[in-house]
Design a protein around this motif. Sequence first.
Motif, PDB file in Angstrom:
ATOM      1  N   ASP A  22       0.908  -1.246  -0.067  1.00 33.68           N
ATOM      2  CA  ASP A  22      -0.140   0.046   0.136  1.00 33.68           C
ATOM      3  C   ASP A  22       0.646   1.215   0.059  1.00 33.68           C
ATOM      4  O   ASP A  22       0.671   2.272  -0.738  1.00 33.68           O
TER       5      ASP A  22
ATOM      6  N   LEU B 132       2.510   1.570  -3.610  1.00 33.94           N
ATOM      7  CA  LEU B 132       1.607   2.284  -4.544  1.00 33.94           C
ATOM      8  C   LEU B 132       1.223   3.807  -4.215  1.00 33.94           C
ATOM      9  O   LEU B 132       0.893   4.301  -5.257  1.00 33.94           O
TER      10      LEU B 132
ATOM     11  N   GLY C 163       2.058   6.120  -7.361  1.00 33.09           N
ATOM     12  CA  GLY C 163       0.804   6.809  -7.907  1.00 33.09           C
ATOM     13  C   GLY C 163       0.909   8.083  -8.981  1.00 33.09           C
ATOM     14  O   GLY C 163       0.600   8.000 -10.142  1.00 33.09           O
TER      15      GLY C 163
ATOM     16  N   GLN D  83      -4.865   2.523 -12.304  1.00 33.41           N
ATOM     17  CA  GLN D  83      -5.676   1.831 -11.431  1.00 33.41           C
ATOM     18  C   GLN D  83      -5.518   0.401 -11.847  1.00 33.41           C
ATOM     19  O   GLN D  83      -5.355  -0.602 -10.847  1.00 33.41           O
TER      20      GLN D  83
ATOM     21  N   MET E 242      -2.293  -1.054 -10.640  1.00 36.22           N
ATOM     22  CA  MET E 242      -2.449  -1.045  -8.998  1.00 36.22           C
ATOM     23  C   MET E 242      -3.345  -2.251  -8.554  1.00 36.22           C
ATOM     24  O   MET E 242      -2.607  -2.948  -7.959  1.00 36.22           O
TER      25      MET E 242
ATOM     26  N   PHE F   3       6.041  -3.240 -11.216  1.00 44.14           N
ATOM     27  CA  PHE F   3       4.751  -2.326 -11.753  1.00 44.14           C
ATOM     28  C   PHE F   3       4.894  -1.458 -12.911  1.00 44.14           C
ATOM     29  O   PHE F   3       3.918  -1.460 -13.691  1.00 44.14           O
TER      30      PHE F   3
END
Length: 184
Positions: free
Chosen positions: A20, A23, A27, A49, A52, A70
């Motif tokens: 968390d 991310l 972001g 989104q 993630m 990622f």
Amino acid sequence: MLVTSPPLSTTADPVPASLDAFLAGIGPRAYRFAEAGLRQREDALDAVQDAMERMLGYRNHPPAEWTPLFWSILRRRIIDLQRRGNFRLKFWAPQQDQDQDSAIDWADETPGPAERHQQQTQYTRLVEALRRLPARQREAFSLRVLQELDVATTAKAMGCSEGSVKTHLSRARDALMQQLEDVR
């Protein structure tokens, strides 16, 4: 004889405590990367989104693998959306919707209006110049320079060799220098 590779970076970012936190920290940078590639605010938000959400499936992977993982997920999602975008019939959309989507949402807080305008103009020129680059050069430049990833992480994210990253980056820098010559 066993040869060990040197550490990826001597000034590496600290490893996040949780997925968390990772991310949340990545972001905004991911959004700027996606927006430059997709040119649509909503598509960029969707791509980030989706990336993630897919990262949640990799929660058990070591935190050191999260960054290249990622960026490779996001990159593939952007490519998927670009391919689908070629089939969209945008001419059916009302004109005001097309104009609203193409506007850039400036979130930069600067001291004065003149300085803000100058930065916006320079940023717009940079984004336009990046969009004129071939996709691989744009990805290499964005990940390596704008996202400040090291060569090895960028290579993993792009799915190519470190030498290819260096070649794409060099060509991108040369092209950007020619396009943005008067900005310096």
